[in-house]
Write a protein that holds these residues in place. Sequence first.
Motif, PDB file in Angstrom:
ATOM      1  N   SER A 183       0.839  -1.195   0.000  1.00  0.00           N
ATOM      2  CA  SER A 183       0.000   0.000   0.000  1.00  0.00           C
ATOM      3  C   SER A 183       0.872   1.241   0.000  1.00  0.00           C
ATOM      4  O   SER A 183       1.739   1.406   0.856  1.00  0.00           O
ATOM      5  N   LYS A 231      -5.436   5.013   3.642  1.00  0.00           N
ATOM      6  CA  LYS A 231      -4.942   3.734   3.154  1.00  0.00           C
ATOM      7  C   LYS A 231      -4.228   2.978   4.263  1.00  0.00           C
ATOM      8  O   LYS A 231      -3.486   3.578   5.052  1.00  0.00           O
ATOM      9  N   TYR A 239      -6.045  -4.974   2.487  1.00  0.00           N
ATOM     10  CA  TYR A 239      -5.768  -3.568   2.156  1.00  0.00           C
ATOM     11  C   TYR A 239      -7.094  -2.831   2.136  1.00  0.00           C
ATOM     12  O   TYR A 239      -8.109  -3.365   1.654  1.00  0.00           O
ATOM     13  N   HIS A 292      -8.771   1.253   1.401  1.00  0.00           N
ATOM     14  CA  HIS A 292      -8.617   2.671   1.091  1.00  0.00           C
ATOM     15  C   HIS A 292      -9.954   3.349   1.372  1.00  0.00           C
ATOM     16  O   HIS A 292     -10.961   3.070   0.692  1.00  0.00           O
ATOM     17  N   GLY A 339      -7.464   5.281  -6.932  1.00  0.00           N
ATOM     18  CA  GLY A 339      -6.254   4.878  -6.219  1.00  0.00           C
ATOM     19  C   GLY A 339      -5.650   3.657  -6.878  1.00  0.00           C
ATOM     20  O   GLY A 339      -6.168   3.128  -7.872  1.00  0.00           O
TER      21      GLY A 339
END
Length: 840
Positions: A369, A375, A415, A417, A429
């Motif tokens: 990331s 994030k 992950y 965001h 992104g």
Amino acid sequence: MKKLLTVMAFSVGLFANAQTDNLFKPVKEVALRTPSVPIVVSDPHFSIWSPYDKLTEGSTEHWTAAKKPLVGALRVDGKVYRFLGKDKVTLLPIAPMTNVERWEAAYTNSQPANGWQELQFDDSSWKKGKAAFGSHDMPRVHTEWKGNDTDIYIRRTFELNDLDATENIHLIYSHDDVFELYLNGEKLVATDLVWRDNVNLKLTDEAKKKLRNGKNVIAAHCHNTTGGSYVDFGLYREKKDAVTFDNEAIQKSVDVLATSTYYTFTCGPVELDVVFTAPQLIDDLDLLSTPINYISYRVRSLDKKEHDVQFYMETTPELAVNETTQPTIARTLSKNGISYVEAGTIDQPICDRRGDLICGDWGYVYLGSVNGAGKSVSLGDYSGMKESFVKNGTLASSNTKWITRKEENIPAMAYVHNLETVTKDGKDGFMMIGYDDIYSIEYMYEKRMGYWKHDGKVTIFDAFERLRDNYQSIMERCRALDELIYSDAEKAGGKKYAEICSASYRQVISAHKLFTDKEGNLMWFSKENNSNGCINTVDLTYPSAPLFLIYNPDLEKAMMTSIFEYSASGRWNKPFAAHDLGTYPIANGQVYGGDMPVEESGNMVILAAAIAKIEGNADYAKKYWDILTTWTNYLVEYGQDPENQLCTDDFAGHWAHNANLSVKAIMGVAGYSEMARMLGLDDVADKYAAIARKMAMKWEEMANEGDHYRLAFDRKNTWSQKYNMVWDKLWNLNLFPNNVIGKEINYYLTKQNPYGLPLDSRKEYTKSDWIMWTAAMSPDQATFEKFVDPLYKYINETVSRVPISDWHHTDSGKWVGFKARSVIGGYWMQVLMDKVLNKQ
């Protein structure tokens, strides 16, 4: 190295907020339905595909069909929409497979009496054995069963004392080859000739009714046709109350281009674009070999309102194992503005596992990331990670380290965001996923790193930072290559042809590994995926050549140099070329059981000549001229009428006197003459040109069958594709008299089936790489398209959902075998023809 791509200049260091809209729109819209879609790909081990029309239909998997799960979701105003993969269901064993227990069963290899599948059947006379059952080249085999055209019948009993009719029950099984399975007498599985690992079958309500408290039986029968044999199976119940992403996004489109796969989804009131990009730029060896992919995303409001949005991506340490029983270790770390979750096996058997249908189990997978507002990455409980995202749009708190010794305890690597407020203008992104295999290949008893590492001077973290800092420019370069691949193919052969080539590029590239030997020579080694696992097989190098001859001949040389050096070293001392250099990833010398003298020598000499023609000089051939001379003389002596010679087209059985193999020898002799001319050896050139012409004239007499030419010189009423003759047209030599090519093309058009032209008169199946070579001999584009249309139909309609199989039935469109192979680089033969002939 000569740059073949037109690359736009962009400043570096631009992050997601500087992305332009066009990054999320394919340079060309594609109608072709790819049978298995490339998602995250790099090399034979780091390779993740989706074999579905919709990205939400099932788990992503390795080309071998081993599960390599990626899960993606978008949370919009508190509601979660899954757009990628399927949740990994936590299963608790009732009667587990051998990854948990060496279970015992009754078995026999003889045809049993009727009713052998039923619970009450008396199997007391059967033998007892521990699972798995099969040949010892298969995993966890404890009872040997092997032999061609053999059978095994297995009865496994188990106790069930807490039956709950409302719970979900799963049957998981692996088999090789033809398989049938029964639960308390009810047939649940029946296959044809196929092999599968860890197939998960969720029982229907009707099937669950066959279960009972107390004793139950699972009965299975497997028939082995040839090669390896295997049976393992088990029964499981779902863990209750696990949080999952049940609600699916609506997929609007998918477009597969050379470097990128573009998806668009509707997630309630917003639209989501996701682009999976492998920056495999064929003219940039660092990027070509760097094992990192981008996942880019953009969200826009569809109703002119503001929406609160979070993007989620997840995987597990399963990406870094060959078998799910292997213990793994994962951790979190941060370096130079990138946060990572890293995972790999504890044992790290570097370059130790060789073979065909395997996944790499050394090195480490990374979820990366780019640090910034909203994030983060996390490592934690698989269900707990989803629960936190569903409730709060955040990840569960991260563990710094997680060791997994049982499959049911595997963690999530996630992950997120937080895009916060999204309007019609949208927000976007990107993230990255990569794999550092530490060492890639063992070449001549020395372990070698991937090219991108430059003998250890570059780390995986350096590579991630480079891709972060150059994201915008790399993505633009990828789009330029997408457009180039499509446009070149469209110009040469039409829209359908362009879509086929676009869908094939990443498959070809990802079947290779790039490195250098200790002298600095470039090495570009293929893996013979799903055919025998050999490394750098010459008869894969040959059909895949057109793609590399067009866009980077250095890569073609990088497949050939090691074969030349193998002979030059004296370790291979036969007067013809070797077949391979070992079994991937070990390249210490040929392992194939039978030599293919005319086949491989012809391949190597022709390719050396093809490189010389493309480059306008024979400098590469000059270094190995003595070896090329030896091989060419072998072709002269044995190539006119090959007797007991194996060839690459022996799928329906070996026939001596193969006419197409003879064509290969003739073209090899002619190619040698062409190279000699370039080197100023005019006497040598004249001598071998005369030999080639004489051989071609004799060939036409021996193979002539009136309106076409035979499969074998001594077999009347036969025919075959003479694809090796394409070089006669490409090099404008006109060796073969009496319009051989024209007669053959006209005849082939009378032999086509709905899904393509058969390889020869013996069977209805074909090799699609050779169809493309044959089609390239067509006199015009209209005729070429008559060969391409059925092939497009095959790729678009086949029910065999695997990375494009080059060996398929032309009547049903089903695959015979082979998948994810590099040979479909041969699809570019028409582009090569177009570029070469337009220069003349």
